[in-house]
Design an enzyme around this catalytic site. Structure first.
Site, short mmCIF file in Angstrom:
data_model
loop_
_atom_site.label_atom_id
_atom_site.label_comp_id
_atom_site.label_asym_id
_atom_site.label_seq_id
_atom_site.Cartn_x
_atom_site.Cartn_y
_atom_site.Cartn_z
N LYS A 55 0.65 -1.05 -0.17
CA LYS A 55 0.00 0.01 -0.06
C LYS A 55 0.76 1.31 -0.04
O LYS A 55 0.75 2.16 -0.77
CB LYS A 55 -0.84 0.02 1.25
CG LYS A 55 -1.64 1.32 1.61
CD LYS A 55 -2.47 1.21 2.69
CE LYS A 55 -1.83 1.50 3.85
NZ LYS A 55 -1.55 2.93 4.39
N ASN A 56 1.88 1.24 0.81
CA ASN A 56 2.57 2.58 1.10
C ASN A 56 3.79 2.72 0.06
O ASN A 56 4.40 3.62 -0.01
CB ASN A 56 3.08 2.58 2.32
CG ASN A 56 2.14 2.96 3.57
OD1 ASN A 56 1.12 3.02 3.04
ND2 ASN A 56 2.52 2.59 4.81
N ARG B 50 -4.42 10.39 4.85
CA ARG B 50 -3.49 11.67 4.80
C ARG B 50 -2.53 11.64 3.95
O ARG B 50 -1.82 12.62 3.45
CB ARG B 50 -2.69 11.20 6.35
CG ARG B 50 -2.29 12.28 6.91
CD ARG B 50 -1.36 12.28 8.22
NE ARG B 50 -0.48 13.24 8.63
CZ ARG B 50 0.53 13.28 8.07
NH1 ARG B 50 0.93 12.36 7.06
NH2 ARG B 50 1.37 14.26 8.16
N CYS C 143 -5.85 12.70 13.42
CA CYS C 143 -6.02 11.53 12.86
C CYS C 143 -5.90 10.50 14.17
O CYS C 143 -5.52 10.74 15.10
CB CYS C 143 -5.14 10.84 11.57
SG CYS C 143 -3.64 10.42 12.18
N ARG D 44 0.20 14.31 13.63
CA ARG D 44 0.72 13.99 12.35
C ARG D 44 0.67 15.20 11.43
O ARG D 44 -0.12 15.25 10.55
CB ARG D 44 -0.02 12.97 11.48
CG ARG D 44 0.09 11.56 12.26
CD ARG D 44 -0.73 10.41 11.55
NE ARG D 44 0.25 9.73 10.48
CZ ARG D 44 -0.36 8.83 9.59
NH1 ARG D 44 -1.54 8.69 9.81
NH2 ARG D 44 0.25 8.72 8.56
N ASP E 219 4.13 0.42 12.31
CA ASP E 219 3.09 -0.48 11.79
C ASP E 219 2.93 -1.78 12.05
O ASP E 219 1.82 -2.43 11.48
CB ASP E 219 3.21 -0.15 10.20
CG ASP E 219 2.92 1.30 9.68
OD1 ASP E 219 2.31 2.25 10.28
OD2 ASP E 219 3.23 1.57 8.46
N VAL F 17 7.26 6.57 17.39
CA VAL F 17 7.10 7.18 16.20
C VAL F 17 5.74 8.30 16.23
O VAL F 17 5.94 9.47 15.84
CB VAL F 17 7.21 6.28 15.09
CG1 VAL F 17 6.78 6.99 13.77
CG2 VAL F 17 8.45 5.46 14.84
N ARG G 88 -8.84 -0.54 4.11
CA ARG G 88 -7.95 0.55 3.87
C ARG G 88 -6.70 0.06 3.18
O ARG G 88 -5.95 0.53 2.36
CB ARG G 88 -7.61 1.76 4.63
CG ARG G 88 -9.08 2.34 5.05
CD ARG G 88 -8.71 3.59 6.23
NE ARG G 88 -7.32 4.33 5.51
CZ ARG G 88 -6.83 5.34 6.02
NH1 ARG G 88 -7.27 5.82 7.21
NH2 ARG G 88 -5.92 6.08 5.59
N1 EPU Z 1 5.89 14.29 11.44
C1 EPU Z 1 6.00 15.61 11.74
N2 EPU Z 1 5.87 16.74 10.83
C2 EPU Z 1 5.86 16.12 9.59
C3 EPU Z 1 5.85 14.91 9.06
C4 EPU Z 1 5.97 13.98 10.29
O1 EPU Z 1 6.13 16.07 13.06
O2 EPU Z 1 5.89 17.23 8.63
C5 EPU Z 1 6.07 13.42 12.55
C6 EPU Z 1 4.91 12.75 12.58
O3 EPU Z 1 3.75 13.05 13.32
C7 EPU Z 1 5.36 11.29 13.24
C8 EPU Z 1 6.63 11.20 12.51
O4 EPU Z 1 7.15 12.45 12.26
O5 EPU Z 1 5.41 11.31 14.52
C9 EPU Z 1 6.77 10.15 11.45
O6 EPU Z 1 5.71 10.45 10.52
P1 EPU Z 1 6.08 10.15 8.82
O7 EPU Z 1 6.04 11.55 8.34
O8 EPU Z 1 7.01 9.51 8.71
O9 EPU Z 1 4.61 9.31 8.65
P2 EPU Z 1 3.68 9.26 7.29
O10 EPU Z 1 4.73 9.58 6.20
O11 EPU Z 1 2.51 10.23 7.35
C10 EPU Z 1 3.95 6.78 6.65
C11 EPU Z 1 3.23 5.67 6.57
C12 EPU Z 1 2.36 5.18 7.64
C13 EPU Z 1 3.56 5.01 8.73
C14 EPU Z 1 4.50 6.07 8.79
C15 EPU Z 1 5.89 5.71 9.78
C16 EPU Z 1 2.28 6.08 4.20
C17 EPU Z 1 1.31 6.47 3.09
N3 EPU Z 1 2.33 6.03 5.55
O12 EPU Z 1 3.29 7.89 7.13
O13 EPU Z 1 1.49 4.16 7.35
O14 EPU Z 1 3.16 4.38 10.03
O15 EPU Z 1 5.03 6.37 7.70
O16 EPU Z 1 6.64 4.52 9.13
O17 EPU Z 1 3.29 5.99 3.75
C18 EPU Z 1 -0.13 2.72 7.86
O18 EPU Z 1 -0.14 2.07 6.75
O19 EPU Z 1 -1.04 2.24 8.72
C19 EPU Z 1 0.61 3.97 8.03
C20 EPU Z 1 0.14 4.64 9.17
#
Ligand code: EPU
Length: 432
Positions: A35-36, A106, A130, A135, A318, A340, A410
């Protein structure tokens, strides 16, 4: 319209799953595309007017949502069922990701970088809260500003503008997966070289870089904390197969362990799951690997182990909820620390309803294993929390009814068919 886009609303049906626990899972199962990795790969189609053909795109709620968003922007998407899909962004006439779509998923913020890089403007709803925490996207925005974008906030939307993005040296304050992907996509069409420091190293980032390089981008270092991208004037069409879903793989590994079963997971990449494999071996289950398959053999008894989530290659956040389900029936105690996301213990209260013994203090859960869980009506609250309830239900005595299964849909393709194939007693019924 494609079959996938026609079925766009289907992921939100109020189904429930009824699981009769206790059967050890046995047999072989094939994982779907990740998915990701699929979501950013589909979004990358915005970077060129030529066609992008993608193999192994899973049929999931989130994939339908991203197709809905890409259709909204003017991307044509073709492909049915398990066939490869083709995306073509040659008639983009909107530059906005609306609240309705960003709110439900998101990852919609991934369109920001490509739209800005190719068309000089993008308007994306701020994600807001969320189920798993705040996030924010501040790191995406600060990095785009470093590349010369003007970013403003208007009525809950982020508006970004830049006639042409300029290469820059960007050090992310914290590691972010979609932030790294957004910036990597933006930088492919920027003027000059961009260097991303403290970049996310997740396999999904590496897979996106592979697709972008096939499209003519010049990216080096993906999969390490330093990625360099030399901007090009345009990108072209490409064909790509997304990587297997490591979280789905890990979920089936835990399913084998928690039921004391014997499951071989095929078409996966075991080296993406080293942290999970190591922890499962520590619990006492047998894990055997080939290049593309993993066999997990359990005898129904596991030892408690401590887990701390980390960005890749650490133990994935995850997989935390699924491991907690396993730890709830382990011998001894287990300390699970989530580093995380600040609020990713939504499954705990539901596991308690099934007889688990868990105490949460801040971002740490103290799990004291119990001999058995008992089936109960429970409610899914987010994707991975739902997966942990399915696993708990498979191990529990009696019947577990999981409502709000759309969270599970999802991110898990054909979950109940795959579990049925392994001998689980699981049924989906419409919720009234
Ligand atoms: N964060 C910030 N500011 C930002 C971006 C992130 O403070 O601008 C913080 C977040 O709040 C969190 C940490 O940094 O505490 C890491 O977040 P990250 O941005 O890496 O998460 P994401 O990119 O939104 C992706 C996956 C998630 C997975 C996370 C961590 C996708 C579409 N989603 O989310 O997947 O948990 O990386 O590995 O790639 C899932 O599949 O169930 C899922 C939630």
């Amino acid at each position: 319209m494609t079959e996938l886009s026609l079925r766009h609303g289907e992921g939100w049906r109020m189904d429930k799953l009824i699981i009769r626990g206790g059967a050890p899972l046995r047999g072989q199962v094939e994982v779907s595309g990740a998915k990701n990795a699929a979501l950013p790969a589909m979004v990358a189609s915005l970077l060129t007017e030529e066609s992008i053909r993608l193999h192994r795109i899973p049929q999931l709620g989130d994939v339908r949502t991203i197709i809905g968003l890409l259709n909204h922007l003017g991307v044509s998407v073709e492909g049915r069922g398990q066939e490869p899909i083709s995306l073509r962004a040659d008639r983009i006439d909107r530059f906005e990701a609306p609240y309705q779509l960003v709110k439900t998923m998101r990852a919609s913020v991934l369109v920001l970088g490509p739209l800005l890089a190719r068309f000089g403007r993008a308007r994306v709803s701020l994600p807001g809260g969320c189920a798993i925490g705040t996030r924010p996207i501040n790191l995406h925005l600060a990095a785009l500003e470093k590349m010369g974008a003007t970013v403003s906030l208007d009525a809950g939307y982020v508006e970004a503008k830049a006639p042409r993005l300029k290469g820059a040296r960007i050090t992310f304050e914290g590691q972010t997966v979609t932030g790294t992907e957004n910036l990597m996509m933006a930088a492919t069409l920027a003027d000059g070289v961009t260097v991303l420091e403290n970049a996310a190293c997740e396999p999904e980032v590496t897979d996106l870089a592979a697709l972008l390089n096939r499209m003519g981008a010049r990216i080096e270092g993906a999969g390490t904390p330093t990625i360099s991208i030399e901007g090009a004037s345009h990108l072209h069409g490409a064909e790509h197969e997304v990587i297997p879903d490591r979280i789905e793989t890990g979920t089936f590994m835990v399913a084998a362990a928690i039921t004391g079963g014997d499951v071989t997971i095929n078409r996966c990449l075991p080296y993406h799951l080293e942290a999970v494999t190591e922890k499962l071996r520590e619990t006492g289950v047998l894990v055997e690997e080939t290049d593309c398959s993993i066999r997990v053999l359990g005898d129904g008894h596991v030892r408690g182990v401590n887990i701390r989530t980390h960005p890749y290659p650490g133990f994935a956040t995850d997989m935390q909820a699924q491991m907690m389900a396993l730890m709830s029936i382990a011998q001894g105690s287990s300390v699970i620390t989530e580093t995380v996301f600040e609020n990713r213990f939504m499954h705990v209260n539901e596991l308690l309803r099934m007889g688990a013994d868990i105490k949460v203090v801040g971002t740490t859960a103290f799990v004291h294993g119990v001999p058995t869980l008992s089936g109960a009506p429970v409610m899914a609250t987010d994707l991975r929390a739902s997966a942990s309830l399915v696993l708990a239900g498979l191990a529990a005595q009696g019947i577990t009814t999981i409502s709000r299964v759309y969270h599970l849909d999802r991110g898990y393709e054909s979950i109940e068919q795959k579990l049925l194939g392994l001998g689980a007693s699981i049924e989906r019924v419409a919720e009234h």
